[in-house]
Scaffold this active site. Structure first.
Site, short mmCIF file in Angstrom:
data_model
loop_
_atom_site.label_atom_id
_atom_site.label_comp_id
_atom_site.label_asym_id
_atom_site.label_seq_id
_atom_site.Cartn_x
_atom_site.Cartn_y
_atom_site.Cartn_z
N ARG A 142 31.51 41.67 -21.78
CA ARG A 142 30.40 42.63 -21.99
C ARG A 142 30.30 43.55 -20.79
O ARG A 142 30.12 44.75 -20.92
CB ARG A 142 29.11 41.87 -22.22
N ASP A 171 35.69 39.94 -26.10
CA ASP A 171 34.58 39.92 -27.06
C ASP A 171 34.64 41.22 -27.86
O ASP A 171 35.54 42.04 -27.64
CB ASP A 171 33.24 39.72 -26.35
N HIS A 242 34.22 37.58 -32.88
CA HIS A 242 34.11 38.34 -31.63
C HIS A 242 35.39 39.13 -31.38
O HIS A 242 35.84 39.25 -30.24
CB HIS A 242 33.82 37.41 -30.45
N ASP A 304 33.03 30.52 -31.53
CA ASP A 304 31.60 30.61 -31.84
C ASP A 304 31.33 31.76 -32.79
O ASP A 304 32.14 32.68 -32.91
CB ASP A 304 30.80 30.84 -30.55
N GLU A 305 30.19 31.72 -33.42
CA GLU A 305 29.61 32.85 -34.15
C GLU A 305 30.66 33.65 -34.93
O GLU A 305 30.82 34.85 -34.71
CB GLU A 305 28.91 33.79 -33.16
N TRP A 368 26.62 24.60 -27.12
CA TRP A 368 25.76 25.69 -26.59
C TRP A 368 24.51 25.89 -27.43
O TRP A 368 23.50 26.34 -26.91
CB TRP A 368 26.55 26.99 -26.48
N ASP A 395 21.52 33.98 -18.57
CA ASP A 395 21.21 35.37 -18.93
C ASP A 395 19.78 35.45 -19.46
O ASP A 395 19.26 36.54 -19.69
CB ASP A 395 22.20 35.93 -19.96
N GLU A 448 25.61 40.77 -21.17
CA GLU A 448 25.09 41.97 -21.85
C GLU A 448 24.13 42.71 -20.92
O GLU A 448 24.11 43.94 -20.87
CB GLU A 448 24.34 41.60 -23.13
C1 TNX Z 1 25.52 33.59 -27.82
S1 TNX Z 1 27.02 31.27 -26.75
C2 TNX Z 1 26.85 33.88 -27.66
C3 TNX Z 1 27.24 35.04 -26.83
C4 TNX Z 1 26.07 35.83 -26.33
C5 TNX Z 1 24.96 34.89 -25.91
C6 TNX Z 1 23.78 35.59 -25.33
C7 TNX Z 1 28.06 31.84 -27.57
C8 TNX Z 1 29.14 30.92 -27.67
N1 TNX Z 1 27.88 33.07 -28.09
O1 TNX Z 1 28.15 35.85 -27.53
O2 TNX Z 1 26.47 36.63 -25.27
O3 TNX Z 1 24.55 34.11 -27.01
O4 TNX Z 1 22.86 34.68 -24.77
#
Ligand code: TNX
Length: 511
Positions: A142, A171, A242, A304-305, A368, A395, A448
């Site tokens: 970021r 990312d 990502h 993640d995500e 996390w 953060d 970020e």
């Molecule tokens: C979640 S933790 C994310 C990040 C973000 C973060 C901000 C994780 C594995 N993914 O992409 O930067 O929250 O707190």
């Protein structure tokens, strides 16, 4: 000094009185410890312009090897001479860190402070860490932090006896490591056209091009620096989600036909790698290439995500899985990344979501989302590193004060250094239930809202100092820790760390 060691060693006995030291200090010990001794000598030279010279035997400092000492364990006896007994180089690095704390704060200086002579308290210290994984994570995607800044962070980690630096190298908003076979990852993927101003929810952009990346030589410097400090750098390639910066560089790996650019807003891009043989091969190749640049490091494969929307309708080519359950496609990507790392003999880590699609049981899960995910991972037979965002995301704002600089959380949501210190109780409970499955914990610096070194310091400290004691495993009552932390600030001052004040509100001027 003896009352403000941080992290607190396991056992400290004051022997009364002090020893008087001045430059040049003499030191003896086995040749296998040359690197650690050289690093210590350089530290004192930078700090106070002292010399540390090797002597064949005896000396002010005597390093003794004892194979019965476990990894990172040490005994430090400061008497007429100081004797440092260790089983390995990491143990000596830890012992020397404690020794530096027994000296004056100027021993932490980065600007050649003056210290003609020093009184070091006589003491007997026996110490070893409770957890092997004492990690800090830095997101260089970021916002990009150059090698200089990362090496300095490694120094600060080592000074707090932290053991791992996890680097989040890619990312949606940027790819940060040059790989020969995939030049567009950095030519295209390392650059974005704009960055949000203020909080993302405010919807303002600066319109200023931004980017940067590590060249091979940069990575080599970083790895060498970390090795000297006994800090393990853990590179992360975060895929298949990502991935927007990857898709901007190599559109053929996308699910969509329209061209994508490197993301300019924070948040999760819906665009992920396509479930195709080409994208799977891409993962194999980049994870392998990154692993080759970080010899000996464990490899974090992200995971993640990852939104699955684009996979629901994707035509899944023969051999890459069953489109009826799009989440399982993530497992195919994980398997490729794991195989690439394993082929090089590396340990593999992944964010906790990766558990939701079949995940090799030898993977270490970095939990996390919450503590429950750490419990689930350990129950599921995975080793875990606790990284729960509610406690360990640095953060998040330092306090509920609305005067805190813009952070990912809005007041009153925050994580104070006291909150971080409180993680000890959670870790203790996990440790009691799951024993060696719990490797330790990790504090996250997502960036970020962290754009430069001073602000990185502000978000990292003093919370990392509290965290260091949590993972070292020697926390006590908060009331005992607080004065030690306050006194530790003199060291951080000497090191030029622009930390957040420990008491009172945030620093008012823009940090
Ligand atoms: C979640 S933790 C994310 C990040 C973000 C973060 C901000 C994780 C594995 N993914 O992409 O930067 O929250 O707190």
């Amino acid at each position: 000094m003896i009352d403000d060691l941080l992290p607190r060693p396991r056992a400290v006995v004051a022997l009364g009185g002090t020893v008087h030291w001045r430059s040049p200090l003499t030191i003896s010990g086995p040749a296998r410890f040359d690197d650690e001794i050289e690093t210590f000598a350089r530290d004192l030279e930078v700090a106070v312009d002292w010399r540390v010279t090797r002597v064949p035997r005896g000396g002010d400092l005597r390093v003794v090897e004892d194979a019965t000492f476990g990894p990172e364990a040490y005994r430090l006896v400061v008497d007429e001479a100081a004797t440092l007994t260790v089983g390995d180089g990491a143990g000596l690095a830890c012992a020397l860190t404690t020794l530096r704390q027994l000296g004056p704060a100027s021993w932490w200086s980065v600007t050649r402070a003056s210290a003609p002579s020093v009184e070091v308290p006589r003491a007997r210290i026996s110490d070893a860490p409770r957890f092997a994984w004492r990690g800090v994570h830095l997101d260089v995607a970021r916002h990009f932090f150059d090698v200089e800044v990362v090496c300095r962070l490694i120094d600060l980690l080592a000074a707090h006896r932290l053991s791992h630096l996890h680097l989040h190298l890619n990312d949606d908003q940027g790819w940060r490591i040059a790989l020969r076979a995939w030049p567009l990852l950095t030519e295209v993927g390392a650059w974005r056209t704009s960055t949000p101003v203020g909080h993302a929810e405010d919807g303002r952009d600066d319109g200023v091009p931004y980017g940067g990346y590590y060249r091979e030589a940069d990575v080599a410097r970083l790895v060498d620096h970390a090795r000297r400090r006994h800090v393990t750098v853990v590179p992360e390639i975060d895929l298949p989600g990502h991935a927007q910066a990857v898709l901007a560089a190599y559109p053929a790996l996308a699910n969509v036909a329209e061209p994508l650019s490197v993301a300019t807003r924070w948040g999760i891009s819906p665009h992920v790698l396509a479930p195709t043989p080409a994208a799977l091969d891409f993962v194999t190749e980049v994870v392998g290439a990154v692993a080759d640049l970080f010899p000996d490091s464990p490899i974090h494969i992200g995971g993640d995500e990852c939104p699955t929307d684009e996979w629901v309708d994707a035509h899944v080519t023969a051999g890459v899985g069953d489109a009826a359950d799009p989440r399982q496609i993530q497992g195919l990507f994980s398997a490729r990344a794991i195989a690439a790392a394993r082929a090089r003999g590396r340990e593999v880590l992944a964010w906790d979501e990766a558990m939701e699609a079949s995940l090799d049981p030898s993977t270490v899960v970095v939990a996390w989302r919450d503590v429950g995910r750490a419990v689930a991972a350990a129950r599921g037979g995975y080793d875990v590193v606790l990284a729960a965002q509610q406690h360990l995301y640095l953060d998040w704002a330092n306090s509920a004060d609305p005067g805190e600089p813009v952070a990912i959380t809005r007041p009153p949501l925050c994580t104070t250094w006291e909150d971080v210190y409180g993680v000890a109780a959670i870790l203790e409970e996990l440790d009691e239930s799951f024993g060696p499955r719990v490797r330790g914990a990790q504090a996250q610096l997502w960036t970020e809202y962290i754009a430069d070194r001073d602000h990185l310091d502000y978000m990292a400290f003093p919370r990392l100092a509290a965290f260091a004691e949590v993972v070292w495993g020697t926390t006590g009552p908060l009331e005992e820790f607080r004065p030690r932390l306050v006194s530790h600030l003199a060291r951080l001052d000497a090191a030029g760390v622009t930390y957040r004040p420990v008491t009172g509100g945030p620093r008012r001027e823009d940090p």
